[in-house]
Design a protein around this motif. Sequence first.
Motif, PDB file in Angstrom:
ATOM      1  N   LEU A 118       0.830  -1.202   0.000  1.00 53.17           N
ATOM      2  CA  LEU A 118       0.000   0.000   0.000  1.00 53.17           C
ATOM      3  C   LEU A 118       0.869   1.259   0.000  1.00 53.17           C
ATOM      4  CD1 LEU A 118      -2.741  -1.200   2.523  1.00 53.17           C
ATOM      5  CD2 LEU A 118      -2.706  -1.426   0.034  1.00 53.17           C
ATOM      6  N   LYS A 119       1.911   1.241   0.818  1.00 55.49           N
ATOM      7  CA  LYS A 119       2.829   2.396   0.875  1.00 55.49           C
ATOM      8  C   LYS A 119       4.207   1.892   1.257  1.00 55.49           C
ATOM      9  CE  LYS A 119      -0.153   6.105   2.591  1.00 55.49           C
ATOM     10  NZ  LYS A 119      -0.339   7.009   3.730  1.00 55.49           N
ATOM     11  N   GLU A 120       5.224   2.560   0.764  1.00 52.73           N
ATOM     12  CA  GLU A 120       6.568   2.193   1.194  1.00 52.73           C
ATOM     13  C   GLU A 120       7.507   3.379   1.086  1.00 52.73           C
ATOM     14  OE1 GLU A 120       7.281  -0.237  -2.914  1.00 52.73           O
ATOM     15  OE2 GLU A 120       8.904  -0.315  -1.461  1.00 52.73           O
ATOM     16  N   ALA A 121       8.474   3.422   1.969  1.00 50.37           N
ATOM     17  CA  ALA A 121       9.468   4.494   1.925  1.00 50.37           C
ATOM     18  C   ALA A 121      10.814   3.929   2.374  1.00 50.37           C
ATOM     19  CB  ALA A 121       9.049   5.622   2.856  1.00 50.37           C
ATOM     20  N   VAL A 122      11.855   4.316   1.649  1.00 48.76           N
ATOM     21  CA  VAL A 122      13.212   3.874   1.993  1.00 48.76           C
ATOM     22  C   VAL A 122      14.104   5.106   2.031  1.00 48.76           C
ATOM     23  CG1 VAL A 122      15.168   2.409   1.339  1.00 48.76           C
ATOM     24  CG2 VAL A 122      12.867   1.703   0.712  1.00 48.76           C
ATOM     25  N   ALA A 123      14.904   5.231   3.082  1.00 46.88           N
ATOM     26  CA  ALA A 123      15.901   6.307   3.131  1.00 46.88           C
ATOM     27  C   ALA A 123      17.267   5.647   3.049  1.00 46.88           C
ATOM     28  CB  ALA A 123      15.760   7.096   4.422  1.00 46.88           C
ATOM     29  N   SER A 124      17.955   5.902   1.946  1.00 41.33           N
ATOM     30  CA  SER A 124      19.257   5.279   1.752  1.00 41.33           C
ATOM     31  C   SER A 124      20.338   6.113   2.439  1.00 41.33           C
ATOM     32  CB  SER A 124      19.534   5.172   0.259  1.00 41.33           C
ATOM     33  OG  SER A 124      20.884   4.872   0.078  1.00 41.33           O
ATOM     34  N   GLN A 125      21.352   5.435   2.972  1.00 35.36           N
ATOM     35  CA  GLN A 125      22.440   6.147   3.660  1.00 35.36           C
ATOM     36  C   GLN A 125      23.720   6.136   2.831  1.00 35.36           C
ATOM     37  OE1 GLN A 125      22.971   4.356   7.506  1.00 35.36           O
ATOM     38  NE2 GLN A 125      20.828   4.542   8.078  1.00 35.36           N
ATOM     39  N   VAL A 126      23.577   5.823   1.546  1.00 39.15           N
ATOM     40  CA  VAL A 126      24.759   5.674   0.688  1.00 39.15           C
ATOM     41  C   VAL A 126      25.709   6.866   0.812  1.00 39.15           C
ATOM     42  CG1 VAL A 126      25.490   5.694  -1.729  1.00 39.15           C
ATOM     43  CG2 VAL A 126      23.819   4.047  -0.972  1.00 39.15           C
TER      44      VAL A 126
END
Length: 352
Positions: free
Chosen positions: A35-43
Motif C-alpha cells: 500500500l505504501k513504502e518508503a526507503v531512506a538510503s544512507q549511501v
Amino acid sequence: MRKVKILAIETSCDETAIALVEAEGSIKSPRFKVLKEAVASQVKVHRPFGGVVPHLAKREHLQNLPLLCKKICGREETANRWWKKINLVTVTVGPGLEPALWTGIVFAKQLAKKYRKPLWGANHLEGHLYSFLLPAKKKTVASSLRSSTSKLFPAVALIVSGGHTVLLLVKNLKSWKKLGETRDDAAGEAFDKVARLLQLPYPGGPELEKLASGGDPRAVNFPRPLLRDKSYDFSFSGLKTAVLYYLRDHPNASRTNVAASFQQAIVDTLLTKTLRAAVQFRAKSILLSGGVAANKTLRREMQRTAEENGLQFLVANPRYNTDNAVMIAAAGYLAYLRGKKYPLRANGALNI
Ligand code: KG4
Ligand code: ZN
C-alpha cells in the motif's frame, strides 16, 4: 480469509525502510499488496568511508525513522484514526548490525505500545527468501502466485547479499534445510571489496556491474572457488585475492575486462552449485534473492539455466532484492502464521 494490515520496519544495515502492506491467505498461498513504502538510503553518508560505519548507520536510522513514519502513517493529529486500521507491527530483529537493529526494534516497540498493536519480530534472511512472493507493482498481487505455491516445491533457494550467501532446500514456505553457505566473504561483500580494488565508490556491487557491462567476461580466467568440492559451501575471499594479485601484476590491464571476468567467476560459481543442488534434490524451482540478485547477468544466466533444466525461476522485482521493509512485512506475516516468535531483541547473528 481475513486481510491483515502490517506496518513493517527494517533497519538492519544502511537502509531505513518502512512499509504498509496488506497480507492475506494461508501459509500455502499468501498474498501481499504493497500500500505504501518508503526507503531512506544512507549511501552518501557511508560513501566517504568505503563501507557501512555502524555508529553512523545508527545515527541515521534514529533521524530517519520518525520522518519515514510520518510519510507512511501521516501527521500526529490524525495518527489515532490511521492506526485503527493496522493489525500488526513487524520489525527486523536480525541478522545485521546490532546498533542499527536496536533503533528499529525500540521504535517499533514504542509504536506498538502507544497504539496497542501486536508486535512481531522478523528474520531479515526470511525476508529475502520470501521476496519472490512480492508483487512487482504497487497495489497488485504477484501474478505467478495467484494460486497455491505447492507447485513450486521442493525448491532450491539462493540468498546472496552483502552479509550472506546461503543455499537452502525449501520444502514449503515453513520448512527448509540449509545446504551450504559461504565459509568466508559473502558474494555481495566480494563485489564490494573488488569494486574497491577497482577504485569504484561504495556500494560496489551496482558500480562493478556497470563497469563490467562493457567488458569481456572471458578475458581473465579467475578461479571458481570450491567448484569441485562436493559440499554446497562457497568461498569468495580467494577470488578477491586473485583479483588483487592480477591487478598488481598487470598494472595496465583493462579494468572493464577485470570487472567482467570477476563478475563471471561469481556468477558461474553461484550458478553451478545452485543447479547441482536443484538436480540432486529434484527441485521444481529455483528462488533467487538478496542484494546481489539485482545483478542482471546473474538473473539472466540463472533464468536461462533454470529454463534449460525444466525448472521454474522466481526472483523479485529488482527493487525488492536490496533491503526494504516490504519483504519484512512478508517475513513478519509468515512468521506469525507459522507461530514462530523471535525474541524482540537485536540478534546480529540470527540464522535462517
Ligand atoms: O541484501 P542487501 O541489500 O543487504 C544485505 O542484507 O547485505 O545486499 C547488499 C549487497 C551489497 O554487497 C551490494 O554491493 C550488492 O548487494 N549488490 C549487488 C548489486 N546490487 C546490490 N551486487 C552485484 N550487482 C548488483 N547489481
Ligand atoms: Zn539484506
